[in-house]
Design an enzyme around this catalytic site. Structure first.
Site, PDB file in Angstrom:
ATOM      1  N   ASP A 198      11.398  40.731  37.240  1.00  0.00           N
ATOM      2  CA  ASP A 198      12.865  40.662  37.139  1.00  0.00           C
ATOM      3  C   ASP A 198      13.497  41.336  38.349  1.00  0.00           C
ATOM      4  O   ASP A 198      14.317  42.238  38.223  1.00  0.00           O
ATOM      5  CB  ASP A 198      13.338  41.316  35.838  1.00  0.00           C
ATOM      6  CG  ASP A 198      14.798  40.972  35.518  1.00  0.00           C
ATOM      7  OD1 ASP A 198      15.331  40.009  36.103  1.00  0.00           O
ATOM      8  OD2 ASP A 198      15.406  41.678  34.697  1.00  0.00           O
ATOM      9  N   LYS A 210      16.165  55.851  28.762  1.00  0.00           N
ATOM     10  CA  LYS A 210      16.473  54.460  28.411  1.00  0.00           C
ATOM     11  C   LYS A 210      16.082  54.177  26.969  1.00  0.00           C
ATOM     12  O   LYS A 210      14.932  54.371  26.584  1.00  0.00           O
ATOM     13  CB  LYS A 210      15.719  53.527  29.358  1.00  0.00           C
ATOM     14  CG  LYS A 210      15.931  52.047  29.044  1.00  0.00           C
ATOM     15  CD  LYS A 210      15.172  51.195  30.040  1.00  0.00           C
ATOM     16  CE  LYS A 210      15.312  49.718  29.708  1.00  0.00           C
ATOM     17  NZ  LYS A 210      14.554  48.884  30.648  1.00  0.00           N
ATOM     18  N   GLY A 221      21.627  47.303  30.383  1.00  0.00           N
ATOM     19  CA  GLY A 221      20.853  46.219  30.981  1.00  0.00           C
ATOM     20  C   GLY A 221      20.312  45.284  29.932  1.00  0.00           C
ATOM     21  O   GLY A 221      20.569  45.417  28.727  1.00  0.00           O
ATOM     22  N   GLY A 222      19.522  44.320  30.415  1.00  0.00           N
ATOM     23  CA  GLY A 222      18.966  43.332  29.508  1.00  0.00           C
ATOM     24  C   GLY A 222      17.916  43.895  28.585  1.00  0.00           C
ATOM     25  O   GLY A 222      17.547  43.258  27.599  1.00  0.00           O
ATOM     26  N   LEU A 262      24.797  55.709  31.629  1.00  0.00           N
ATOM     27  CA  LEU A 262      24.749  55.342  33.042  1.00  0.00           C
ATOM     28  C   LEU A 262      24.892  53.836  33.246  1.00  0.00           C
ATOM     29  O   LEU A 262      25.402  53.393  34.273  1.00  0.00           O
ATOM     30  CB  LEU A 262      23.430  55.814  33.656  1.00  0.00           C
ATOM     31  CG  LEU A 262      23.206  57.324  33.720  1.00  0.00           C
ATOM     32  CD1 LEU A 262      21.816  57.624  34.239  1.00  0.00           C
ATOM     33  CD2 LEU A 262      24.255  57.983  34.611  1.00  0.00           C
ATOM     34  N   GLY A 263      24.423  53.053  32.272  1.00  0.00           N
ATOM     35  CA  GLY A 263      24.507  51.609  32.412  1.00  0.00           C
ATOM     36  C   GLY A 263      23.858  50.899  31.251  1.00  0.00           C
ATOM     37  O   GLY A 263      23.125  51.483  30.453  1.00  0.00           O
TER      38      GLY A 263
END
Length: 762
Positions: free
Chosen positions: A556, A458, A439-440, A436-437
């Site tokens: 964040d 995740k 990230g950091g 899906l993506g």
């Protein structure tokens, strides 16, 4: 002895009757009437005050008239009910067929048009069933149809004539016609036209009938009773089927987040309806009863159901087991399916034993290898589980569950520790097409659990050993967050080298994508939508700061960490940089600054002290990005224009901040609203954290801006009058005495170049 035997027999019968009564599922609310005549009235329907669901959508309140000598009469909106089904979501009412009679010259003689022939269901829990009803016109020649509440045609048909010797009653257009109706119909007003053919052909003039009818009717009833309706000239009633549902919200997804969610029983499920908006509730498989009542769905004892099991039956919650007796084998679900087992002879036992021994000896090597591999795998998983804090997390979960149960009767809120096998299956072994993506703090995959629920999984980055205890503690705290604008943490997997987190799935991507991705929040998106997304995000952060226990600092905040669901509802996510609020001053200094360039609080960068006002600064940048549709960092222009905050502050000092706003925002936002949002943003991005407002105040001011913007004088073209000033003050509020005149200079704004994720070690 005879007396004792009789007593024992009576006790056994009484016990059986009591057990049968207990096993009966509930129908109506306690203390409420459950029947009217031979019709059962289950909740959410009810007779009398407090006995029906009252969610401002009428349709569940019924009336029962059993005062006279005639059979009891159950009605809704004054119409008589013939049947009510909770399982099918249908009720059957009676309507009079509309009759119009004419003389031989075509002149109108009499009819029965009136309220008993039409029905208005607008704004109620009911709609006419498009699958169970049809429109019928009787007599010839006639045009029968019905219109909606505005007089527009909905459905109809034409019936013509034939000679009597050729006339057959089949309702195919000769003497009778029928037509289907569309879905989502809530208004029925029948109309009839005599001799619809202007040319007067024999099909419309020969062998005409004096009386014509048009009515909506249950298809099944009409198919069986239609032959008795031929050549009638009197009044009669026909059954009509209505689809009912809980319609105060559109679907289950929205309803499940509301306090008045209708599916009350633990063992119940929610399904969206297909005829109009709304939903209905059903008991889960293996349970029966009323899902709209607390504990309304009870377990079905399948062992008491005839022809279910012909062996040894044992009932279980929601299911049952059925086995043949030990001395028999076969299919216990079939009558006489269990047969006596064949007896081994001594010779056959010896032969079988030798054969089994040879097979076992031949497979021992393979079995030993597999066992060693499995043992190594188990040890590896256990090692990772302990290394990632699994034991600590289990202890904390048990401790939290015990203390919460004692204090509030609560549990850990459904937080679950998943196995690696569960998540491998859910993501098809973490296939690339499930990403899906990125990230950091890791990679996010789309997963489907065995119960068909969709989740976001995740894979986090590696942790230091010193972070393990804090990681598990923070995961347990985050799992308790239950807010409609915060992505729910459902569980984790710790028996792998890199811990994995399981979140609820949000379908529409990130706010950053919707602002800069070429679709979604583009130049045509209304100001109200932008303010709503901003207010929802602010409410989520305010909840984390003031309502969570202990308070949580996100650390964040950025548009990439705000997700949007199918209704563009904002959901804050990615707590990889989050911290629990410190208990004392000894805990406030961090050795590692985490955040994202452009959103990072300058005071946090300089002091290494993360506070709730750090989130306020980052959120101010998010709102500024929403209203301007400009990136927070841009390296194309001069240095003083690289930071969006710097550009905004300098534009503000020059009195040209309105030019920085998006065209759609400028066209919709009035001067009062522009002044208020500018003042709010200047406070949020103040270099001094003490001058920034709290997130609760930010959320309230954004909601007030949104309500003010909807007023006629709140638009860009509107003008305030003296009578409107009080309303403006109520919605926009008044400036506090502590508000200051901010004097930013270009050098006061930090310009950070480089990658989007910034980390500073002290």
């Amino acid at each position: 002895m005879a007396t004792m035997a009789t007593t024992v027999h009576l006790l056994i019968v009484l016990h059986s009757l009591v057990a049968a009564a207990v096993a009966q599922p509930p129908v109506a609310r306690p203390g409420c009437r459950g029947t009217c005549g031979d019709i059962t009235v289950p909740y959410p329907f009810g007779i009398g005050a407090g006995c029906y669901r009252d969610d401002d959508i009428p349709g569940f309140q019924l009336e029962c008239d059993d005062s006279g000598p005639s059979p009891p009469r159950l009605t809704v909106f004054g119409y008589r009910l013939a049947a009510l089904s909770m399982e099918d979501g249908e009720i059957t009412t009676y309507l009079s067929a509309r009759r119009s009679c004419y003389n031989s010259m075509g002149g109108f003689v009499d009819g029965n048009g009136g309220s008993t022939t039409d029905m208005n269901l607008s704004g109620t829990a009911h709609l006419f069933s498009s699958t169970e009803n049809q429109l019928v016109a009787l007599g010839c020649p006639t045009l029968g149809y019905f219109v909606d509440e505005y007089g527009f045609y909905v459905s109809g048909c034409v019936s013509v004539c034939q000679q009597s010797s050729e006339h057959t009653f089949s309702c195919t257009g000769v003497g009778c016609c029928q037509s289907a109706i569309p879905s989502e119909v809530n208004f029925f007003y029948p109309q009839q036209s005599n001799n619809p053919n202007p040319n007067n052909s024999v099909a419309f003039t020969n062998d005409t009938t004096p009386c014509h009818y048009v009515f909506l009717v249950e298809t099944q009833w009409f198919d069986s009773e239609s032959v008795y309706l031929n050549d009638r000239n009197d009044d009669f009633e026909v059954p009509v089927v209505l689809d009912w549902a809980v319609r105060n919200v559109d679907n289950c997804s929205t309803a499940s987040q509301m306090a008045d969610f209708a599916c009350r029983s633990v063992q119940s499920e929610c399904l969206d309806v297909v005829n109009g908006p709304g939903y209905r509730c059903y008991c889960s498989a293996g349970y029966e009863g009323n899902p709209y009542l607390d504990n309304g769905c009870i377990d079905i004892d399948e062992c008491q159901v005839e022809d279910t099991c012909y062996g040894d039956c044992a009932n279980t919650p929601g299911n049952y087991t059925c086995q043949c007796p030990p001395e028999k084998s076969g299919d216990p679900t079939v009558k006489d399916g269990c047969k006596p087992k064949d007896k081994f002879t001594s010779t056959l036992r010896v032969v079988t034993g030798v054969g089994v021994g040879v097979i076992l000896l031949g497979s021992m090597c393979c079995g030993t290898c597999l066992a060693l591999q499995k043992s190594n795998l188990i040890r590896t998983k256990k090692k990772f589980f302990e290394h990632n804090g699994g034991v600590i997390l289990q202890q904390q979960m048990r401790s939290y569950s015990s203390s919460s149960s004692t204090a509030r009767g609560a549990t850990t809120g459904g937080f679950k520790i998943f196995s690696a096998q569960d998540l491998n299956k859910a993501t098809n072994n973490f296939a690339a097409d499930r990403i899906l993506g990125r990230g950091g703090h890791g990679i996010v995959y789309k997963g489907v659990l065995p119960d068909s629920s969709v989740v976001a999984i995740k894979k986090s980055k590696m942790m230091e050993e010193a972070e393990t205890k804090e990681f598990t503690r923070e995961m347990l705290i985050l799992s308790q967050i239950n807010h409609r604008n915060i992505v729910k943490l459902l569980g984790c997997c710790l028996e792998v080298e890199v811990p994995m987190l399981v979140y609820e799935y949000v379908s529409n991507g990130t706010l950053h994508h919707y602002i800069h991705g070429g679709k979604g929040l583009d130049a045509h998106t209304s100001l109200d939508t932008r303010l709503r997304i901003g207010a929802e995000s602010a409410e989520a952060l305010a909840y984390m700061h003031t309502s969570a226990s202990p308070p949580i600092l996100h650390g964040d905040i950025k548009t990439a960490n705000i997700l949007l669901d199918g209704n563009l509802t904002a959901k804050v996510t990615d707590f990889g940089a989050s911290k629990l609020a410190p208990n004392d001053e000894a805990e406030v200094i961090a050795t590692l600054v985490q955040g994202t360039c452009g959103y990072l609080d300058p005071e946090y960068l300089m002091t290494c002290k993360l506070t709730d006002k750090s989130d306020v600064y980052s959120f101010g940048v998010v709102v500024l990005e929403l209203l301007t549709r400009k990136k927070v960092l841009s390296f194309d222009g001069p240095e003083q224009n690289r930071s969006l905050v710097s550009r905004f502050v300098m534009a503000m000092k020059a009195g040209r901040h309105d030019e920085l706003m998006d065209d759609k925002v400028r066209s919709e936002m009035g001067p009062e609203a522009l002044e208020e949002v500018t003042h709010l943003l200047m406070r949020c991005v103040s270099m001094n954290g003490e001058e920034r407002p709290g997130m609760k105040e930010v959320a309230e001011r954004l909601q007030g801006l949104r309500r003010y913007q909807r007023l006629p004088w709140g638009q860009a073209s509107g003008r305030d009058s003296e009578q409107e000033e009080e309303e403006n003050k109520r919605l926009l509020g008044t400036r506090r005495q502590g508000d200051v005149d901010y004097k930013f200079k270009p050098r006061d704004v930090l310009h950070i170049e480089g990658a989007s994720a910034y980390t500073y070690s002290s």
